[in-house]
Structure formats: structure tokens, C-alpha cells
Enzyme design. Structure first.
Site, mmCIF file in Angstrom:
data_model
loop_
_atom_site.group_PDB
_atom_site.id
_atom_site.type_symbol
_atom_site.label_atom_id
_atom_site.label_comp_id
_atom_site.label_asym_id
_atom_site.label_seq_id
_atom_site.Cartn_x
_atom_site.Cartn_y
_atom_site.Cartn_z
ATOM 1 N N HIS A 188 0.829 -1.213 0.000
ATOM 2 C CA HIS A 188 0.000 0.000 0.000
ATOM 3 C C HIS A 188 0.858 1.255 0.000
ATOM 4 C CE1 HIS A 188 -3.725 -2.115 0.331
ATOM 5 N NE2 HIS A 188 -3.113 -2.946 1.157
ATOM 6 N N GLU A 431 1.383 -7.442 -33.046
ATOM 7 C CA GLU A 431 2.336 -7.945 -32.048
ATOM 8 C C GLU A 431 3.182 -9.088 -32.571
ATOM 9 O OE1 GLU A 431 0.497 -7.737 -27.766
ATOM 10 O OE2 GLU A 431 -0.957 -8.639 -29.114
HETATM 11 C C1 PEP Z 1 2.607 -5.304 -26.089
HETATM 12 O O1 PEP Z 1 2.800 -6.506 -26.289
HETATM 13 O O2 PEP Z 1 3.381 -4.407 -26.493
HETATM 14 C C2 PEP Z 1 1.432 -4.862 -25.327
HETATM 15 C C3 PEP Z 1 1.110 -3.596 -25.239
HETATM 16 O O3 PEP Z 1 0.711 -5.813 -24.692
HETATM 17 P P1 PEP Z 1 1.160 -6.512 -23.323
HETATM 18 O O4 PEP Z 1 2.387 -5.827 -22.831
HETATM 19 O O5 PEP Z 1 0.001 -6.396 -22.396
HETATM 20 O O6 PEP Z 1 1.406 -7.909 -23.773
HETATM 21 MG MG MG Z 2 1.214 -7.922 -25.912
#
Ligand code: PEP
Ligand code: MG
Length: 551
Positions: A188, A431
Site C-alpha cells: 500500500h 504484435e
Molecule cells: C505489447 O505486447 O506491447 C502490449 C502492449 O501488450 P502486453 O504488454 O500487455 O502484452
Molecule cells: Mg502484448
């Protein structure tokens, strides 16, 4: 001069006198009493006051720390209404003829021990709540004033640890810095320090009572505290603190200003959030909107799959609070590093390459539909965009959109209000290298692209983002990743859609100019990076030749 070291929660410097924050030592009466009924009446009165106090703290926390942080006080009020606990206290008063204070002390400690011995870490953590509630009950029984512990002067507060009710009770205007002996990065103390932008040190083993009232410098940059510092240190770190304050003040002046370069090119700078408790940060840092709401935190914060109603309430709250700003909500991105017991996912040898994110949603249609229905219902209350994570093929996007359309039809039949279809942009995260190479085809189906550079880097460079041993091989500015970003922007623009970055790289100030020159339309970053990025954008001139080409 004494020096203490610990783990710093926030870079920054605080200079003030130390106030040792310590509960007053209460002398628990040990003798035999002769009127148990009177003791039980005192107990009932104190318990009623504790419940009222917890409800008050809940309301206060909702405003200062958000709904999620406030929930702990609702749990506390419920714990105080627990019949077994109350019966145990009353039994000690009646059978052992002991005072209400003694009975509370023993029964709460016993219950805390029971929690400690449980296997489930969540239940183990409840023992701290028991001690917190015991202290509050004793305070009321013995007339102690917890407010007096903080004093009346601005100070660096030094404590063993801070319980949730203590952090909420604190007068924030008197809090210059915080140091605790215990605590973790998610304690916290840490959460409060981050939300208040206050330097804090946890796990500082050197703290001791002799520091009370002494002048100190909390140096968050170097994770240490100097008690009774030398004149030289006071001058050097005092100057640094003033420079920090001046920088902060300058950034505040950027609020309300557009993210426009010197030569007139404007982009959007959005914030990334994990839930309703981050709404304040979006507003305080003047983000244009939310470019990534990681909805899986709604799932991770729940002990069972959140219902359509629970999700609807969370999304509605965010959309309503931030309207008319756009809020891009990413559908559940579970799997890989984010696991949830109740999902009962099979063990996988390569979870990062496994059943995760949209792959799970497409294989568990009912689970997916619960979220999509909640999102569509919430769309009536603000400006929603929906984003699907971990896409590699066009059919996945088409199928996800078809399920979304199915949900819309159902909800229409059921009489729910929703934003019109044309008002809700449906985009995807880029991604994977596959999505980069399929950019043109995907752009025909998507309303926008948001580049998840965390995963894109992992999959492009074949570097597990969880594995610290690979740090020497990880070049976050690797030309392969930068070229993938450029190719994605170009593919999106060829098909007339906007392209943003929502991974951590978006906040990398060394790349802001590069991204602008690539033609990025939006950067979505942690809320604290919004104004610093605005500053860089506003001082960039794209009509001048680039200083260097990184890819
Ligand atoms: C990423 O992969 O850049 C993204 C924004 O998603 P996360 O970090 O939640 O996998
Ligand atoms: Mg991601």
C-alpha cells in the site's frame, strides 16, 4: 549523519523532518472483570464504530485511490460482521471473565494465525487485515486517537509498515516522503507513493526511533535516506530537488496544449490503463484518451470469471468518466505470462507461443461473448473502440468481428442501448511478425492498428520478454523492430487507417522523433509519460533533416 538504504519506489528527492509513525502503546488490561454484560456492551459499541469507520474509509478511498483500492474496506466491514469472530470474543469475556480489550487482542490474534497458516497467498495476506482491525477496535475501546500519530507538520513519515486503513487515513498534504521497514513494490505504501508522486523507500532496515524529529533527505534516485545530512549534501540534493520541481512545473504548463510539432504536425498521445483506478492518472496527466485498457486486469482482479454485469460496470465507469475521450479497450489478453487459476488452462511447454489472448477467446466463444456483450452495452456511455490482441491471420479478425456482430444482434433484440456500429472502431494489435507481413490484408478489415512493441520485439528478435538472462542480447532499438513498425505504419496508411504504438517503446523519448518521421498517428504510454512526450513533440521540427537514421 546516519544513512539508511532500501528499495526506492519513485525517483525524486524529499527534504523534511522525520516523523516516526507508530501506534500508541496500549496497555491491555489483564485482570478479571466482574460485569461481562457491560464489557459486551462496550465491545458492541466499538465494533459498530469500526464498521462505520471502515465504510467511511471506503468512500474516501474511492475518491482518492479508486474503486479497486476501496474494496479492501468493504471486506474489512464484512470481517467485523463475522459471527464466528464475534462469538469467539464474547466467549472469552463471558467464560474467562476478561475485559473487552483482552478478548479482542486474543481473538483477533488467533484469527490472524489461522489466516497465516493457510496455503492460499490471498488468504495469508488477510492476517494483516486482522491486525489492522484489531488496532482499530482497540483504539475505540481505549479512546486512542490514530490521527495524532501523523503530527501536524509536513514530514517524511517513517513506519514499520502501513496498513490500508492507515494509508487512507493519512493527511496527504503533510506527507513529504515515506519510509517503511517492510513492504513490497506492490504494498500500500508503494501504491500510495506512486499515485501521489511522493518519494518513498521500502525495506529500509536501518529505521529506528532515534530518527524522530531529525532533519532528513530521502534520495529516491539512490534508494537511500540521510538523517542529519551534512551541509554539502543538503545543498547538492536541495538543488536537485528544486530542479525537479521546476521541471514538473514546466510540464504542468503543457496541459491543454496540442501534441503538435514546430512544423504543424499533430498526433494523439493516449494513456495505457489497467482499470477504473487509473482514471485519475489519465485526467491529471491530460492524456487525449486511452489507447490501451488492458481488460485482463478486470479478470486478474477477480476470483472467478467476471460476469457480464461486473464487466459492464467497470467499462461503463471508465467510458463515462473519460467521455468524450476515446477509450480503446483491448479484449482479454490472458495466457503466456498472465495466468488465471479459474481459467483452468492446460500446462504448455511454450506458453508465449501457446493458447493465449484472442486464441483463447476464439476457442471459448461463450467466454468471449460475455466480454463483447459487456463492451457493447458500455458503448452507450462514452466513446469506445475495441481492439483484439495477438492476431496473426485475417480469418481470426473476421471471426472476432462476426462474433461481435452476433452479440450486437442479440443485445438489440433484448432491448439494450448501444453506440451505433459506425461509432465503434474495431482494430487490432500488431504484435507478431505475421501481422506485420499481413499488414495490407489486415488493414482492409481493421479500423486501426496499435503496435504492441513488447510482444513484437519478443517475437521478432526471438527473445523471451520474461527472461532476464537475455538482457545482453536485447536491443530495444533493433533495426528489425523499427523496420517492422515502419512497415506497419505504411500498410495502415495505404488503406487509410490510423496506426499507433501502445507497447513500452512508445514512451521511449529517444525514439519519439523517429516515430514522428515514420508517420505514427498515436502513442499510448503510461500516464506519467504523456506530458514529457508532449514536450518533445512540441520541440521537434520535421521540416529539418533527421539528426540520425536508426533503422
Ligand atoms: C505489447 O505486447 O506491447 C502490449 C502492449 O501488450 P502486453 O504488454 O500487455 O502484452
Ligand atoms: Mg502484448
Amino acid at each position: 549523519m546516519q544513512v539508511g538504504t532500501g528499495k526506492s519506489i519513485l525517483n525524486g528527492i524529499a527534504i523534511a523532518k522525520i516523523k516516526i509513525y507508530k501506534a500508541p502503546k496500549l496497555e491491555i488490561p489483564q485482570g478479571i472483570i466482574d460485569d461481562p454484560e457491560a464489557e459486551i456492551a462496550r465491545l458492541d459499541e466499538a465494533v459498530e464504530k469500526v464498521i462505520a469507520e471502515q465504510n467511511m474509509l471506503c468512500e474516501k478511498a474511492k475518491i482518492t485511490a479508486g474503486e479497486d483500492s476501496a474494496a479492501i474496506f468493504e471486506v474489512h466491514a464484512m470481517m467485523m460482521e463475522d459471527d464466528d469472530l464475534m462469538d469467539a470474543i464474547k466467549e472469552i469475556i463471558e467464560n474467562q471473565k476478561r475485559s473487552a480489550e483482552y478478548a479482542v487482542d486474543v481473538a483477533f490474534d488467533n484469527q490472524a494465525e489461522v489466516f497465516k497458516s493457510m496455503d492460499d497467498p490471498y488468504m495469508q495476506a488477510r492476517s494483516a487485515d486482522m491486525y489492522d482491525l484489531k488496532q482499530s477496535t482497540l483504539n475505540f475501546l481505549m479512546g486512542a486517537d490514530p490521527g495524532a500519530m501523523q503530527g501536524t507538520e509536513p514530514a517524511i513519515l517513517v513506519a514499520e509498515d502501513l496498513a490500508p486503513s492507515e494509508t487512507v487515513r493519512l493527511d496527504k498534504s503533510l506527507l513529504v516522503g515515506m519510509i517503511t521497514r517492510e513492504g513490497s513494490s506492490n504494498s500500500h505504501t508503494a501504491i500510495l507513493a506512486r499515485s501521489m508522486n511522493t518519494p518513498a523507500l521500502i525495506q529500509c532496515k536501518e529505521i529506528n526511533d532515534s530518527w524522530d524529529g531529525k532533519l532528513a533527505i530521502l534520495d529516491g534516485y539512490n534508494s537511500c535516506v540521510y538523517v542529519e545530512p551534512t551541509e554539502d549534501l543538503l545543498k547538492t540534493l536541495g538543488d536537485k530537488m528544486k530542479a525537479d520541481q521546476a521541471k514538473l512545473a514546466l510540464l504542468q504548463e503543457l496541459k491543454g496544449q496540442p501534441n503538435t510539432t514546430i512544423d504543424g504536425h499533430t498526433i494523439k498521445v493516449y494513456a495505457n490503463i489497467g482499470g477504473p483506478s487509473d482514471i485519475g492518472a489519465v485526467q491529471q496527466n491530460d492524456a487525449d484518451g486511452v489507447g490501451l485498457f488492458r481488460s485482463e486486469f478486470v479478470y486478474l482482479n477477480s476470483k472467478e470469471a467476471p460476469s457480464e454485469e461486473d464487466q459492464f460496470m467497470a467499462y461503463k465507469h471508465v467510458l463515462e468518466s473519460l467521455a468524450p475521450r476515446t477509450v480503446v479497450i483491448r479484449t482479454c489478453d490472458i495466457g503466456a505470462d498472465k495466468t488465471i487459476d479459474y481459467m483452468k488452462l492446460d500446462h504448455e511447454d511454450n506458453p508465449a507461443l501457446g493458447l493465449r489472448a484472442l486464441r483463447i477467446c476464439l476457442t471459448r466463444k461463450d467466454f468471449f461473448k460475455t466480454q463483447l456483450r459487456a463492451l457493447l452495452r458500455a458503448s452507450a456511455f462514452g466513446h469506445l473502440a475495441i481492439m483484439f490482441p495477438m492476431v496473426i491471420s485475417v480469418w481470426e479478425l473476421k471471426k472476432a468481428k462476426a462474433i461481435l456482430a452476433e452479440c450486437r444482434l442479440e443485445l438489440e433484440k433484448e432491448g439494450y442501448k448501444m453506440a451505433p456500429e459506425s461509432d465503434i472502431e474495431v482494430g487490432i494489435m500488431i504484435e507478431t511478425p505475421a501481422a506485420v507481413f499481413m499488414g495490407d490484408e489486415l488493414a482492409e478489415e481493421a479500423d486501426f492498428f496499435s503496435i504492441g512493441t513488447n510482444d513484437l520485439t519478443q517475437y521478432t528478435l526471438a527473445i523471451d520478454r520474461q527472461n532476464a538472462k537475455l538482457e545482453p542480447f536485447l536491443d530495444t532499438h533493433h533495426p528489425a523492430v523499427l523496420r517492422a513498425i515502419k512497415a506497419t505504419i505504411d500498410a495502415g496508411h495505404r488503406h487509410g487507417i490510423w496506426v499507433g504504438i501502445c507497447g513500452e517503446l512508445g514512451a521511449d523519448q529517444a525514439l519519439t522523433e523517429t516515430f514522428l518521421r515514420m508517420g505514427i498517428d498515436e502513442l499510448s504510454v503510461n500516464a506519467k509519460s504523456v506530458l514529457p512526450l508532449r514536450k518533445i513533440i512540441r520541440s521537434t521540427d520535421l521540416s529539418k533533416p533527421a539528426a540520425n537514421k536508426l533503422y
